[in-house]
Motif scaffolding. Structure first.
Motif, PDB file in Angstrom:
ATOM      1  N   TYR A 290      10.336   7.126  -8.844  1.00  0.00           N
ATOM      2  CA  TYR A 290       9.860   8.731  -8.983  1.00  0.00           C
ATOM      3  C   TYR A 290      10.216   9.440  -7.764  1.00  0.00           C
ATOM      4  CZ  TYR A 290       6.533  12.509  -8.552  1.00  0.00           C
ATOM      5  OH  TYR A 290       6.094  13.768  -8.472  1.00  0.00           O
ATOM      6  N   GLU A 291      10.076   8.892  -6.523  1.00  0.00           N
ATOM      7  CA  GLU A 291      10.627   9.449  -5.236  1.00  0.00           C
ATOM      8  C   GLU A 291      12.218   9.608  -5.378  1.00  0.00           C
ATOM      9  OE1 GLU A 291       8.942  10.551  -2.135  1.00  0.00           O
ATOM     10  OE2 GLU A 291       7.698  10.906  -4.022  1.00  0.00           O
ATOM     11  N   ALA A 292      12.806   8.892  -6.073  1.00  0.00           N
ATOM     12  CA  ALA A 292      14.316   8.982  -6.143  1.00  0.00           C
ATOM     13  C   ALA A 292      14.755   9.880  -7.076  1.00  0.00           C
ATOM     14  CB  ALA A 292      15.031   7.590  -6.155  1.00  0.00           C
ATOM     15  N   GLY A 293      13.880  10.092  -7.914  1.00  0.00           N
ATOM     16  CA  GLY A 293      14.064  11.196  -8.891  1.00  0.00           C
ATOM     17  C   GLY A 293      14.927  10.410 -10.176  1.00  0.00           C
ATOM     18  N   GLY A 294      14.652   9.077 -10.138  1.00  0.00           N
ATOM     19  CA  GLY A 294      15.276   8.240 -11.300  1.00  0.00           C
ATOM     20  C   GLY A 294      14.347   7.933 -12.358  1.00  0.00           C
TER      21      GLY A 294
ATOM     22  N   CYS B 289      -2.756  -6.373  -6.271  1.00  0.00           N
ATOM     23  CA  CYS B 289      -3.036  -5.664  -7.695  1.00  0.00           C
ATOM     24  C   CYS B 289      -1.693  -4.673  -8.069  1.00  0.00           C
ATOM     25  CB  CYS B 289      -4.198  -4.631  -7.706  1.00  0.00           C
ATOM     26  SG  CYS B 289      -5.545  -5.524  -7.254  1.00  0.00           S
ATOM     27  N   GLU B 290      -1.480  -4.395  -9.446  1.00  0.00           N
ATOM     28  CA  GLU B 290      -0.548  -3.563  -9.963  1.00  0.00           C
ATOM     29  C   GLU B 290      -1.582  -2.465 -10.141  1.00  0.00           C
ATOM     30  OE1 GLU B 290       2.488  -5.609 -12.845  1.00  0.00           O
ATOM     31  OE2 GLU B 290       0.348  -5.704 -13.562  1.00  0.00           O
ATOM     32  N   LEU B 291      -1.044  -1.373  -9.691  1.00  0.00           N
ATOM     33  CA  LEU B 291      -1.498   0.100  -9.703  1.00  0.00           C
ATOM     34  C   LEU B 291      -1.020   0.932 -10.707  1.00  0.00           C
ATOM     35  CD1 LEU B 291      -3.597   2.359  -8.607  1.00  0.00           C
ATOM     36  CD2 LEU B 291      -1.957   2.655  -6.795  1.00  0.00           C
ATOM     37  N   VAL B 292      -1.616   1.537 -11.667  1.00  0.00           N
ATOM     38  CA  VAL B 292      -1.239   2.614 -12.333  1.00  0.00           C
ATOM     39  C   VAL B 292      -1.651   3.991 -11.977  1.00  0.00           C
ATOM     40  CG1 VAL B 292      -0.867   3.522 -14.619  1.00  0.00           C
ATOM     41  CG2 VAL B 292      -1.034   1.142 -14.444  1.00  0.00           C
ATOM     42  N   LEU B 293      -0.959   4.597 -11.390  1.00  0.00           N
ATOM     43  CA  LEU B 293      -1.160   5.900 -10.547  1.00  0.00           C
ATOM     44  C   LEU B 293      -1.099   7.087 -11.512  1.00  0.00           C
ATOM     45  CD1 LEU B 293      -1.826   7.248  -8.088  1.00  0.00           C
ATOM     46  CD2 LEU B 293       0.403   6.769  -7.378  1.00  0.00           C
ATOM     47  N   GLU B 294      -1.850   7.969 -11.838  1.00  0.00           N
ATOM     48  CA  GLU B 294      -1.607   9.172 -12.487  1.00  0.00           C
ATOM     49  C   GLU B 294      -1.369  10.382 -11.418  1.00  0.00           C
ATOM     50  OE1 GLU B 294      -3.988  12.522 -15.147  1.00  0.00           O
ATOM     51  OE2 GLU B 294      -4.876  10.407 -14.727  1.00  0.00           O
TER      52      GLU B 294
ATOM     53  N   ARG C 174       0.868  -1.347  -0.144  1.00  0.00           N
ATOM     54  CA  ARG C 174      -0.078  -0.090  -0.030  1.00  0.00           C
ATOM     55  C   ARG C 174       0.737   1.193   0.001  1.00  0.00           C
ATOM     56  NH1 ARG C 174       0.748  -2.014   5.115  1.00  0.00           N
ATOM     57  NH2 ARG C 174       1.059  -0.408   6.788  1.00  0.00           N
ATOM     58  N   LEU C 175       0.223   2.371  -0.215  1.00  0.00           N
ATOM     59  CA  LEU C 175       1.024   3.718  -0.288  1.00  0.00           C
ATOM     60  C   LEU C 175       0.344   4.267   1.062  1.00  0.00           C
ATOM     61  CD1 LEU C 175       0.694   4.787  -4.040  1.00  0.00           C
ATOM     62  CD2 LEU C 175       2.810   3.982  -2.754  1.00  0.00           C
ATOM     63  N   ASP C 176       1.274   5.019   1.343  1.00  0.00           N
ATOM     64  CA  ASP C 176       0.592   6.224   2.612  1.00  0.00           C
ATOM     65  C   ASP C 176      -0.380   7.162   1.832  1.00  0.00           C
ATOM     66  OD1 ASP C 176       0.188   8.307   4.440  1.00  0.00           O
ATOM     67  OD2 ASP C 176       2.549   8.422   5.037  1.00  0.00           O
ATOM     68  N   PRO C 177      -1.768   7.244   2.410  1.00  0.00           N
ATOM     69  CA  PRO C 177      -2.635   7.896   2.224  1.00  0.00           C
ATOM     70  C   PRO C 177      -2.070   9.343   1.850  1.00  0.00           C
ATOM     71  CG  PRO C 177      -3.819   6.394   3.586  1.00  0.00           C
ATOM     72  CD  PRO C 177      -2.105   6.126   3.609  1.00  0.00           C
TER      73      PRO C 177
ATOM     74  N   LEU D  90       6.904   1.814 -17.120  1.00  0.00           N
ATOM     75  CA  LEU D  90       6.604   2.637 -16.211  1.00  0.00           C
ATOM     76  C   LEU D  90       7.431   2.756 -15.011  1.00  0.00           C
ATOM     77  CD1 LEU D  90       2.882   1.510 -15.335  1.00  0.00           C
ATOM     78  CD2 LEU D  90       3.568   3.901 -16.546  1.00  0.00           C
ATOM     79  N   ARG D  91       7.835   3.963 -14.519  1.00  0.00           N
ATOM     80  CA  ARG D  91       8.795   4.158 -13.259  1.00  0.00           C
ATOM     81  C   ARG D  91       7.808   3.385 -12.099  1.00  0.00           C
ATOM     82  NH1 ARG D  91      11.746   9.443 -12.322  1.00  0.00           N
ATOM     83  NH2 ARG D  91       9.776  10.307 -12.422  1.00  0.00           N
ATOM     84  N   SER D  92       8.450   3.023 -11.067  1.00  0.00           N
ATOM     85  CA  SER D  92       7.897   2.766  -9.862  1.00  0.00           C
ATOM     86  C   SER D  92       7.824   4.096  -9.054  1.00  0.00           C
ATOM     87  CB  SER D  92       8.776   1.602  -9.152  1.00  0.00           C
ATOM     88  OG  SER D  92       9.774   2.281  -8.661  1.00  0.00           O
ATOM     89  N   VAL D  93       6.863   3.854  -8.049  1.00  0.00           N
ATOM     90  CA  VAL D  93       6.667   5.003  -7.091  1.00  0.00           C
ATOM     91  C   VAL D  93       8.073   5.336  -6.536  1.00  0.00           C
ATOM     92  CG1 VAL D  93       5.726   5.825  -5.009  1.00  0.00           C
ATOM     93  CG2 VAL D  93       4.235   4.940  -6.642  1.00  0.00           C
TER      94      VAL D  93
END
Length: 129
Positions: A125-129, A72-77, A34-37, A119-122
């Motif tokens: 994305y957070e690491a700027g990569g 689930c795989e989540l594609v997040l916009e 899960r992600l932090d809400p 897709l990059r992972s979250v």
């Protein structure tokens, strides 16, 4: 883990408020993926459309009171317009309440993203990569 139960094959779509509720539920139940809400609220496109595809049944053997979940795989916009990949554990009853994508024009690009590794992972994305 229940390997005898068929895995749902539908691609599901969800808006940002509903996705935040799913993430809050996963956090409240102590589900593994899960992600932090709060992170989600800060980064997800407010009017975004996100996609979930079940990839496996996942159970917590140390917590038999919880039913098996769909990982689930989540594609997040994101607010930036970028789409990133995450994982989300969802109870089957919650997954079944989501809206199935029935349009080929909508579903095919998402399926290609999920199948092509573009897709990059979250985390990336957070690491700027």
């Amino acid at each position: 883990m229940n390997t005898e139960r068929a895995l749902p094959r539908d691609l599901m779509a969800v808006d940002t408020p509903a996705l935040v509720r799913l993430e809050e539920r996963a956090a409240g139940l102590g589900l593994s993926q899960r992600l932090d809400p709060a992170w989600l609220t800060a980064h997800a496109a407010p009017e975004g459309r996100h996609y979930l595809r079940a990839v496996l049944w996942h159970g917590l053997s140390h917590r038999p009171e919880l039913p098996a979940q769909l990982r689930c795989e989540l594609v997040l916009e994101l607010r930036t317009g970028e789409q990133v990949l995450s994982l989300l554990d969802v109870l089957a009853e919650d997954f079944e309440r989501l809206t199935a994508v029935t349009s080929r024009d909508e579903g095919l690009p998402v399926a290609r993203l999920l199948g092509g590794g573009g897709l990059r992972s979250v985390r990336e994305y957070e690491a700027g990569g």
